[in-house]
Scaffold this motif. Structure first.
Motif, mmCIF file in Angstrom:
data_model
loop_
_atom_site.group_PDB
_atom_site.id
_atom_site.type_symbol
_atom_site.label_atom_id
_atom_site.label_comp_id
_atom_site.label_asym_id
_atom_site.label_seq_id
_atom_site.Cartn_x
_atom_site.Cartn_y
_atom_site.Cartn_z
ATOM 1 N N UNK A 79 1.007 -1.073 0.015
ATOM 2 C CA UNK A 79 -0.069 -0.065 -0.167
ATOM 3 C C UNK A 79 0.978 1.422 0.003
ATOM 4 N N UNK A 80 0.378 2.345 -0.462
ATOM 5 C CA UNK A 80 0.820 3.520 -0.471
ATOM 6 C C UNK A 80 0.874 4.035 0.970
ATOM 7 N N UNK A 81 -0.048 4.171 1.712
ATOM 8 C CA UNK A 81 -0.196 4.572 3.139
ATOM 9 C C UNK A 81 0.208 3.505 4.083
ATOM 10 N N UNK A 82 1.475 3.800 4.764
ATOM 11 C CA UNK A 82 1.895 2.815 5.743
ATOM 12 C C UNK A 82 1.469 3.088 7.126
ATOM 13 N N UNK A 83 1.116 4.388 7.512
ATOM 14 C CA UNK A 83 0.759 4.780 8.749
ATOM 15 C C UNK A 83 -0.211 3.797 9.469
ATOM 16 N N UNK A 84 -1.269 3.602 8.634
ATOM 17 C CA UNK A 84 -2.454 2.738 9.061
ATOM 18 C C UNK A 84 -1.975 1.258 9.159
ATOM 19 N N UNK A 85 -1.244 0.727 8.452
ATOM 20 C CA UNK A 85 -0.735 -0.634 8.347
ATOM 21 C C UNK A 85 0.190 -0.829 9.632
ATOM 22 N N UNK A 86 0.917 0.083 10.083
ATOM 23 C CA UNK A 86 1.762 -0.081 10.956
ATOM 24 C C UNK A 86 1.054 0.112 12.319
ATOM 25 N N UNK A 87 0.289 1.058 12.256
ATOM 26 C CA UNK A 87 -0.767 1.053 13.635
ATOM 27 C C UNK A 87 -1.479 -0.022 13.951
ATOM 28 N N UNK A 88 -2.105 -0.659 12.812
ATOM 29 C CA UNK A 88 -3.008 -1.976 13.025
ATOM 30 C C UNK A 88 -2.083 -3.066 13.574
ATOM 31 N N UNK A 89 -0.750 -3.117 12.823
ATOM 32 C CA UNK A 89 0.230 -4.230 13.413
ATOM 33 C C UNK A 89 0.603 -4.084 14.940
ATOM 34 N N UNK A 90 0.956 -3.011 15.233
ATOM 35 C CA UNK A 90 1.223 -2.422 16.552
ATOM 36 C C UNK A 90 0.012 -2.605 17.630
ATOM 37 N N UNK A 91 -1.186 -2.361 16.933
ATOM 38 C CA UNK A 91 -2.324 -2.653 18.202
ATOM 39 C C UNK A 91 -2.608 -4.119 18.246
ATOM 40 N N UNK A 92 -2.238 -4.915 17.215
ATOM 41 C CA UNK A 92 -2.672 -6.590 17.086
ATOM 42 C C UNK A 92 -1.487 -7.256 18.028
ATOM 43 N N UNK A 93 -0.270 -6.699 17.907
ATOM 44 C CA UNK A 93 0.796 -7.565 18.501
ATOM 45 C C UNK A 93 1.100 -6.853 19.835
ATOM 46 N N UNK A 94 0.733 -5.653 20.190
ATOM 47 C CA UNK A 94 1.381 -5.234 21.560
ATOM 48 C C UNK A 94 0.267 -4.596 22.412
ATOM 49 N N UNK A 95 -0.859 -4.074 21.850
ATOM 50 C CA UNK A 95 -2.148 -3.121 22.575
ATOM 51 C C UNK A 95 -2.933 -4.376 22.976
ATOM 52 N N UNK A 96 -3.484 -5.262 22.036
ATOM 53 C CA UNK A 96 -4.377 -6.203 22.225
ATOM 54 C C UNK A 96 -3.855 -7.228 23.302
ATOM 55 N N UNK A 97 -2.612 -7.740 23.419
ATOM 56 C CA UNK A 97 -2.182 -8.618 24.254
ATOM 57 C C UNK A 97 -2.136 -7.863 25.714
ATOM 58 N N UNK A 98 -1.705 -6.849 25.580
ATOM 59 C CA UNK A 98 -1.540 -6.019 26.913
ATOM 60 C C UNK A 98 -2.996 -5.681 27.729
ATOM 61 N N UNK A 99 -3.884 -5.587 26.850
ATOM 62 C CA UNK A 99 -5.063 -5.230 27.377
ATOM 63 C C UNK A 99 -5.688 -6.589 27.900
ATOM 64 N N UNK A 100 -5.676 -7.738 27.078
ATOM 65 C CA UNK A 100 -6.081 -9.013 27.529
ATOM 66 C C UNK A 100 -5.198 -9.458 28.848
ATOM 67 N N UNK A 101 -4.069 -9.069 29.307
ATOM 68 C CA UNK A 101 -3.259 -9.290 30.245
ATOM 69 C C UNK A 101 -3.841 -8.642 31.267
ATOM 70 N N UNK A 102 -4.059 -7.374 31.077
ATOM 71 C CA UNK A 102 -4.689 -6.404 32.207
ATOM 72 C C UNK A 102 -6.039 -6.953 32.911
ATOM 73 N N UNK A 103 -6.870 -7.315 31.735
ATOM 74 C CA UNK A 103 -8.107 -7.882 32.056
ATOM 75 C C UNK A 103 -8.245 -9.260 32.844
ATOM 76 N N UNK A 104 -7.469 -10.154 32.096
ATOM 77 C CA UNK A 104 -7.304 -11.653 32.564
ATOM 78 C C UNK A 104 -6.724 -11.551 33.890
ATOM 79 N N UNK A 105 -5.639 -10.838 34.202
ATOM 80 C CA UNK A 105 -5.079 -10.937 35.771
ATOM 81 C C UNK A 105 -5.787 -9.774 36.436
#
Length: 123
Positions: free
Chosen positions: A26-52
């Motif tokens: 794609x021409x626009x990389x900002x949205x792709x990088x944000x999506x990857x960051x959210x999926x690999x870092x933010x999502x597991x962090x939220x699951x960790x906080x909620x589950x624990x």
């Protein structure tokens, strides 16, 4: 059925490769990088906080649920993007990039979980 089941992963990888060849990067990389960051870092962090914090999980059950949340973007997202003709190139790039980045993030998540929420015989 078992033989058909073993073909799923190679078929999904082939689909992703064909999509990457068809749509290109794609021409626009900002949205792709944000999506990857959210999926690999933010999502597991939220699951960790909620589950624990809320559910009180520790040890192996906590590690399993966090590692499931830390998995890369699956091919189902690409199938939906193609079906609804929405951001196919971005979804393809995010799928490929998150799969490659998972090689680095998975050991980090496992190390964090093993250090602060140990499991196994020595725990």
């Amino acid at each position: 059925l078992q033989t058909l089941g073993t073909a799923v992963v190679p078929l999904c990888l082939t689909l992703i490769g064909l999509s990457l060849a068809y749509y290109g990067w794609p021409q626009a990389w900002r949205s792709v990088l944000l999506l990857v960051f959210v999926k690999l870092i933010v999502s597991p962090l939220l699951v960790l906080a909620f589950a624990h914090g809320v559910l009180g999980l520790n040890g192996l059950p906590l590690a399993v649920i966090v590692m499931l949340a830390a998995l890369p973007i699956g091919s189902n997202a690409l199938i939906f993007a193609q079906r609804y003709r929405a951001l196919e190139a971005e979804t393809t790039a995010a799928t490929v990039l998150s799969t490659v980045a998972y090689v680095a993030t998975a050991p980090l998540w496992l190390a964090l979980l093993a250090r602060y929420f140990p499991w196994g015989p020595g725990a």
